[in-house]
Structure formats: structure tokens, C-alpha cells
Design an enzyme around this catalytic site. Structure first.
Site, PDB file in Angstrom:
ATOM      1  N   ALA A  54      36.522  46.849  30.674  1.00 37.55           N
ATOM      2  CA  ALA A  54      35.578  46.215  29.987  1.00 37.55           C
ATOM      3  C   ALA A  54      34.712  47.258  29.226  1.00 37.55           C
ATOM      4  O   ALA A  54      34.380  47.118  27.955  1.00 37.55           O
ATOM      5  CB  ALA A  54      34.794  45.135  30.947  1.00 37.55           C
ATOM      6  N   SER A  66      41.484  46.062  28.936  1.00 39.64           N
ATOM      7  CA  SER A  66      40.545  44.700  28.300  1.00 39.64           C
ATOM      8  C   SER A  66      41.035  43.247  29.091  1.00 39.64           C
ATOM      9  O   SER A  66      41.227  42.396  28.281  1.00 39.64           O
ATOM     10  CB  SER A  66      40.631  44.392  26.846  1.00 39.64           C
ATOM     11  N   CYS A 116      37.519  38.723  36.072  1.00 39.27           N
ATOM     12  CA  CYS A 116      36.788  37.495  36.346  1.00 39.27           C
ATOM     13  C   CYS A 116      37.406  36.096  36.452  1.00 39.27           C
ATOM     14  O   CYS A 116      36.971  35.112  37.070  1.00 39.27           O
ATOM     15  CB  CYS A 116      35.501  37.129  35.200  1.00 39.27           C
ATOM     16  N   TRP A 125      11.305  15.603  32.869  1.00 39.11           N
ATOM     17  CA  TRP A 125      10.856  17.208  33.148  1.00 39.11           C
ATOM     18  C   TRP A 125      12.153  17.834  34.153  1.00 39.11           C
ATOM     19  O   TRP A 125      12.573  17.339  35.086  1.00 39.11           O
ATOM     20  CB  TRP A 125       9.661  16.783  34.727  1.00 39.11           C
TER      21      TRP A 125
HETATM   22  C1  LIG Z   1      37.810  38.258  41.010  1.00 37.82           C
HETATM   23  C2  LIG Z   1      36.620  38.710  40.165  1.00 37.82           C
HETATM   24  C3  LIG Z   1      35.758  38.072  39.805  1.00 37.82           C
HETATM   25  C4  LIG Z   1      34.579  38.427  38.889  1.00 37.82           C
HETATM   26  N1  LIG Z   1      34.031  37.465  38.317  1.00 37.82           N
HETATM   27  C5  LIG Z   1      32.836  37.716  37.490  1.00 37.82           C
HETATM   28  C6  LIG Z   1      32.096  36.970  37.015  1.00 37.82           C
HETATM   29  O1  LIG Z   1      32.268  35.546  37.011  1.00 37.82           O
HETATM   30  N2  LIG Z   1      31.140  37.269  36.308  1.00 37.82           N
HETATM   31  C7  LIG Z   1      30.798  38.767  36.118  1.00 37.82           C
HETATM   32  O2  LIG Z   1      30.005  38.895  35.272  1.00 37.82           O
HETATM   33  N3  LIG Z   1      31.481  39.537  36.428  1.00 37.82           N
HETATM   34  C8  LIG Z   1      32.483  39.225  37.227  1.00 37.82           C
HETATM   35  N4  LIG Z   1      33.400  39.981  37.929  1.00 37.82           N
HETATM   36  C9  LIG Z   1      32.970  41.541  37.788  1.00 37.82           C
HETATM   37  C10 LIG Z   1      33.668  42.168  36.370  1.00 37.82           C
HETATM   38  O3  LIG Z   1      34.876  41.991  36.416  1.00 37.82           O
HETATM   39  C11 LIG Z   1      33.295  43.674  36.457  1.00 37.82           C
HETATM   40  O4  LIG Z   1      31.895  43.896  36.746  1.00 37.82           O
HETATM   41  C12 LIG Z   1      34.005  44.502  35.023  1.00 37.82           C
HETATM   42  O5  LIG Z   1      35.174  44.123  35.135  1.00 37.82           O
HETATM   43  C13 LIG Z   1      33.535  45.790  35.284  1.00 37.82           C
HETATM   44  O6  LIG Z   1      33.747  46.413  34.148  1.00 37.82           O
HETATM   45  P1  LIG Z   1      34.173  47.982  34.091  1.00 37.82           P
HETATM   46  O7  LIG Z   1      34.784  48.320  32.734  1.00 37.82           O
HETATM   47  O8  LIG Z   1      32.972  48.689  34.655  1.00 37.82           O
HETATM   48  O9  LIG Z   1      35.276  48.291  35.420  1.00 37.82           O
HETATM   49  P2  LIG Z   1      36.737  47.862  35.580  1.00 37.82           P
HETATM   50  O10 LIG Z   1      36.880  46.466  35.029  1.00 37.82           O
HETATM   51  O11 LIG Z   1      36.887  48.000  37.231  1.00 37.82           O
HETATM   52  O12 LIG Z   1      37.346  48.822  35.052  1.00 37.82           O
HETATM   53  C14 LIG Z   1      37.536  50.123  35.352  1.00 37.82           C
HETATM   54  C15 LIG Z   1      38.870  50.558  34.711  1.00 37.82           C
HETATM   55  O13 LIG Z   1      38.988  52.158  35.104  1.00 37.82           O
HETATM   56  C16 LIG Z   1      40.125  52.417  35.626  1.00 37.82           C
HETATM   57  N5  LIG Z   1      40.144  53.755  36.159  1.00 37.82           N
HETATM   58  C17 LIG Z   1      39.329  53.923  37.467  1.00 37.82           C
HETATM   59  N6  LIG Z   1      39.438  55.474  37.606  1.00 37.82           N
HETATM   60  C18 LIG Z   1      40.328  55.883  36.783  1.00 37.82           C
HETATM   61  C19 LIG Z   1      40.650  57.300  36.583  1.00 37.82           C
HETATM   62  N7  LIG Z   1      40.304  58.189  37.249  1.00 37.82           N
HETATM   63  N8  LIG Z   1      41.595  57.410  35.551  1.00 37.82           N
HETATM   64  C20 LIG Z   1      42.021  56.456  34.621  1.00 37.82           C
HETATM   65  N9  LIG Z   1      41.641  55.268  34.933  1.00 37.82           N
HETATM   66  C21 LIG Z   1      40.641  55.077  35.777  1.00 37.82           C
HETATM   67  C22 LIG Z   1      40.841  51.408  36.285  1.00 37.82           C
HETATM   68  O14 LIG Z   1      42.202  51.215  36.701  1.00 37.82           O
HETATM   69  C23 LIG Z   1      40.091  50.364  35.581  1.00 37.82           C
HETATM   70  O15 LIG Z   1      41.011  49.405  35.024  1.00 37.82           O
HETATM   71  C24 LIG Z   1      34.438  39.830  38.711  1.00 37.82           C
HETATM   72  C25 LIG Z   1      35.291  40.709  39.273  1.00 37.82           C
HETATM   73  C26 LIG Z   1      36.147  40.209  40.088  1.00 37.82           C
HETATM   74  C27 LIG Z   1      37.277  41.341  40.835  1.00 37.82           C
END
Ligand SMILES: Cc1cc2nc3c(=O)[nH]c(=O)nc-3n(C[C@H](O)[C@H](O)[C@H](O)COP(=O)(O)OP(=O)(O)OC[C@H]3O[C@@H](n4cnc5c(N)ncnc54)[C@H](O)[C@@H]3O)c2cc1C
Length: 457
Positions: free
Chosen positions: A12, A42, A46, A439
Site C-alpha cells: 500500500a 499492491s 484487508c 433523529w
Molecule cells: C487480515 C487483515 C485485514 C485488514 N483489514 C483492514 C481493514 O479492514 N481496514 C484497514 O484500514 N486496514 C486493514 N488491514 C491493515 C492493512 O492491510 C495495512 O495497514 C496495510 O497493508 C499497511 O500497508 P503498508 O504498505 O504499510 O504495509 P504492508 O501492506 O505490510 O506492506 C509492506 C511490504 O513490505 C515488504 N517488506 C518488508 N520488509 C521488507 C524488506 N526488508 N525488503 C523488501 N520488502 C520488504 C513486505 O513483504 C510487504 O509486502 C488489514 C490487515 C490484515 C492483515
């Protein structure tokens, strides 16, 4: 001369940042390299509970943009490639191809850390047994589905009763499992006050889910075949053919820590409003690996949600692309559901208000999601917190049937605007019998809170 942007993490935050930067600068001005250690980009974690539950037909529906689509926009995306070191002084990262194992360095002009969060996995006996699953990434969802297809029985235990545990309980119920949810806290959904969590527990029990509170898991018992057989707590044992862990996450900041970048009390990176890592002109971070400013309490918190991650990525990309954007902070809004029950919260719980040293009043109202006389009108409960002397809204929690949950957005906007509950009572919300009583329940709660503030103020 072209600059180079290096992004660590291709979900994300990382891909939003890369895509936004690319919209603003073409490849002749900005080279973009993204390192992702997994197989997907991508993707919507969720959506995993709904894929497992069968409402979403297949995994690919959860992928917003494929690696090929990103590459066609001149983003050099390197899958199966892990960044293993950040050299801040040298402005370079060391990475390793996970298949060949070959390490190399790449320098950057801008670095985006978008490494997300790591699920908590307590070191209990049996935790790595076959049939014990986390649900953080798409591969986890696939592995769980394979276990469900092969499982000999239909007993599932969900460990943890946060929103992921609750959503997974629904997914397993939909697949015909007998579900037990084991939780350390007294009530499910610790993001709510316990009195509102109790409503969730009652409703889940009514759906046939066994909800066990105040329980510490001490062991995952395995059978002779090495597969999970039961979840053992300090007081009881719950037979299980599959176990799903949903006990929370922590920021994935080991690399950042080793590089000497500033971390907050919860282990998340500390950034300024532009999402630049504090004290580092060309290092940016966002999403689940950072701490965010809570606009209601004024404190920094770790709130790992996709809604923030996407915004952070867009802001980072805009700033790297030469624009100017800021992320003002959050009010702590979240919504989820278990079967027909919608659960939502924003702002402070009672214990947050106490921790922030605020004096407050609370009110709770029982109302309905539609006009009481309209077909299928169902109960909903709204709890509201207001500051004692000023009447400023501090928080709201909602539990109810269809249409209840997203009403929390009214309170989220009011919190952002720092409205008093009195100002809220005259909000011009839409009304017709199929949607709400005349309301709206949120306004009824605000009116009751006005009275409570006057009486206690
Ligand atoms: C089951 C589930 C349901 C969810 N439902 C919701 C919801 O309903 N509403 C909501 O707002 N949020 C929800 N979330 C939370 C949401 O998915 C996360 O907040 C969001 O994906 C965070 O995005 P991010 O890019 O910060 O991290 P991530 O999506 O975790 O992506 C991080 C990426 O970095 C990669 N990475 C990490 N370290 C390294 C490295 N050293 N080298 C190369 N790559 C690396 C990982 O492989 C990963 O692909 C949910 C999460 C889960 C698990």
C-alpha cells in the site's frame, strides 16, 4: 540529471508512493526502484477474511495492480528481493535476491521505508505446528485455505479478538466451522470500551461463536501426526483442527533501528508532517511502520491501518515528485464487522481519556438503524465521550446492524473539526425512514451528551 528513488516494500504505502512520484516526474527525471521480498504488489490484506470466507472468489481480485502494470509505468520492481541493510550516511541500501542469494548495493537520492508491520507470534510450544496460521499476507490466506480444504474436522480456534480475529471468526463460521475465540482481555475488541465490547461478545455468542475471555494461551497441542490438535489455556483446553492467530502486529522497523533512524515508544518510525523521517532530509516512511499523531490526545500512536498507509504513500510520492503535501494526523477511526454485526470506533476510549488526563462524561443510547416502524429496523448502540467542561467531542463507539458502523464517520469528522457535542446536535444529516430515525442515533447521543456535560460541568 536523473535522481533515483528507492522504495523498500511493494504494497500500500510503497506502491502508492512510487506511483504518485511517477505521475509527477517521468523516467528521465526520476528513476524508481522498488524492492519487495514477497511475490505480490499492491495487494489488499484487508480482503483476506472475505476471500477465506468465500465472499471474494479468488486471490487475484485482491490485487489492485500487478507487477507488470507497475513496470509498464517505468517502475523498476524487483520481487523476491529483500533489503537487508540501510546505510544512511552513504545513501545506499544493500539488497539480496532471495532465490540466488546474491547481495549488492544500490545508492539512492530518496529512500522510502514502507516495510509494514510484523504479526506477533508468541514463542509457545506447538506454535509452528501444521494447521496454525497467521493472516498477514496473501500467501498466508492461500496456506489457510489449503488447510481448511484438507482439515479432517470442523473445529476452529481463533486466538485474539481484535478486528482481524473477529473478521476471521466470521470467515470460519461461513465455511461451516465450529468457532471458538480465545482472548486475553475480558471482552472482544479491545479498541472499544469493555461495556461496548460486551455487546460484541453477546452478539457473537448469539451467532454460535464460543467467546472465551481472560484466557492466556500456554500451548498449542499437536497430535501424533504433528498437526494441531488443541489450544491450551491456563484453565482449559479447546480442541482444534485449525488455529488462526490474530493477536496484533508490531512495526517492521528492524532495518531502520539498525540504521540508527528515530523510533517512537511503540517501535514505529518517527516522521514529520510531510512523512519525512525526523532529522533525515531524503528518507521518508509511512504506513504500518510509522507512528502517527493522534489529533485528539496529542500523542504519537501506532495505528496500523490501510486507510493511513495509502494516504501516507500518496503524500510521500507528491513530496518526492516536487509538490507539497502533509498528513495532519488521525482521530483513530476504524470499522469492522462480524456476520451481521457492525462495530466502529473513533477518538478516545475511557482509558485513553484518563491516560491523557482529560475529564470526561459518557453517554450511551439505544436506537435503531432505520425508523422504528420501517421493515427490518434493528437495534444499534452509540456510546459517546465528551470533555467535561468544554463539551468537546472526545470519542464515539457504535455497535449495531446494517448501516450502523459507517455512522462513526460523522463523529470522525466532528472530532477532526474539534466540534462540541452541542454543535453536533444541529448537523444537517440526511434523513428518510429506510436510513435512520428522524433523529439519527449519533445526534441523539450528542444531545444526551450535552445534557451530561451541563449536569456534570
Ligand atoms: C487480515 C487483515 C485485514 C485488514 N483489514 C483492514 C481493514 O479492514 N481496514 C484497514 O484500514 N486496514 C486493514 N488491514 C491493515 C492493512 O492491510 C495495512 O495497514 C496495510 O497493508 C499497511 O500497508 P503498508 O504498505 O504499510 O504495509 P504492508 O501492506 O505490510 O506492506 C509492506 C511490504 O513490505 C515488504 N517488506 C518488508 N520488509 C521488507 C524488506 N526488508 N525488503 C523488501 N520488502 C520488504 C513486505 O513483504 C510487504 O509486502 C488489514 C490487515 C490484515 C492483515
Amino acid at each position: 540529471m536523473s535522481e533515483r528513488l528507492v522504495v523498500i516494500g511493494g504494497d500500500a504505502t510503497g506502491m502508492s508512493a512510487a506511483s504518485q512520484a511517477r505521475r509527477m516526474k517521468d523516467a528521465s527525471a526520476l528513476e524508481i526502484v522498488v524492492f519487495e521480498r514477497g511475490r505480490f504488489t499492491s495487494y489488499s490484506a484487508c480482503g483476506i477474511p472475505y476471500w477465506v470466507g468465500g465472499q471474494v472468489a479468488d486471490r487475484d481480485a485482491l490485487i489492485a495492480r500487478t507487477p507488470e502494470e507497475h513496470r509498464s509505468r517505468d517502475i523498476d520492481l524487483r520481487l523476491h528481493t529483500e533489503v537487508v541493510e540501510i546505510d544512511v550516511d552513504g545513501a545506499r541500501v544493500r539488497y539480496r535476491d532471495r532465490e540466488s542469494g546474491a547481495p549488492a548495493w544500490l545508492s539512492y537520492d530518496h529512500l522510502v521505508i514502507a516495510t509494514g508491520a510484523r504479526p506477533l507470534r508468541p514463542s509457545l510450544p506447538g506454535i509452528d505446528a501444521n494447521g496454525v496460521h497467521g493472516v498477514q499476507a496473501l500467501d498466508d490466506g492461500q496456506a489457510l485455505l489449503e488447510t481448511l480444504e484438507q482439515a479432517r474436522g470442523n473445529r476452529a480456534v481463533v486466538v485474539g479478538a481484535g478486528y482481524i480475529g473477529v473478521e476471521m471468526a466470521e470467515a470460519l463460521i461461513r465455511r461451516g466451522y465450529d468457532v471458538t475465540m480465545v482472548n486475553r482481555g475480558a471482552e472482544p475488541m479491545s479498541t472499544l470500551d469493555p461495556d461496548m465490547g460486551a455487546l460484541v461478545r453477546d452478539a457473537m455468542c448469539g451467532m454460535g461463536i464460543k467467546v472465551v475471555g481472560d484466557a492466556d494461551v500456554s500451548e498449542i497441542r499437536t497430535g501424533d501426526d504433528g498437526r494441531v490438535a488443541a489450544v491450551v489455556t491456563d484453565t482449559a483446553e479447546y480442541p482444534a483442527d485449525v488455529v488462526v492467530l490474530g493477536i496484533g502486529v508490531r512495526p517492521e522497523t528492524d532495518l531502520a533501528r539498525a540504521a540508527g533512524l528515530p523510533l517512537g515508544q511503540r517501535g514505529g518510525l518517527r516522521t514529520d508532517l510531510a512523512m519525512r523521517v525526523r532529522g533525515h532530509e531524503n528518507v521518508w516512511a509511512g504506513g504500518d511502520c510509522v507512528e502517527v499523531l493522534d489529533l485528539v490526545s496529542g500523542r504519537e500512536r501506532h495505528i496500523p491501518l490501510g486507510t493511513h498507509a495509502n494516504k501516507h504513500g500518496q503524500i510521500i510520492g507528491a513530496n518526492i515528485g516536487g509538490g507539497y503535501a502533509v498528513f495532519p494526523g488521525v482521530v483513530g477511526t476504524a470499522v469492522s464487522k462480524v456476520c451481521e454485526l457492525e462495530v466502529a470506533r473513533t477518538g478516545l476510549r475511557e482509558k485513553d481519556a484518563r491516560a491523557a488526563g482529560l475529564q470526561y462524561v459518557t453517554v450511551t443510547v439505544e436506537s435503531t438503524n432505520r425508523a422504528g416502524y420501517y421493515p427490518d429496523a434493528a437495534p444499534m448502540t452509540v456510546k459517546m465521550l465528551a470533555e467535561r467542561f468544554t463539551g468537546r467531542l472526545l470519542g464515539a463507539q457504535i455497535v449495531g446492524q446494517e448501516g450502523a458502523g459507517k455512522r462513526v464517520d460523522i463523529a470522525a469528522v466532528a472530532l477532526t473539526a474539534r466540534m462540541t457535542v452541542e454543535q453536533m446536535t444541529m448537523l444537517d444529516l440526511g434523513y428518510a425512514p429506510p436510513f435512520s430515525p428522524v433523529w439519527d442515533p449519533v445526534l441523539v447521543a450528542a444531545r444526551k451528551a450535552v445534557t451530561a456535560v451541563r449536569e456534570r460541568g
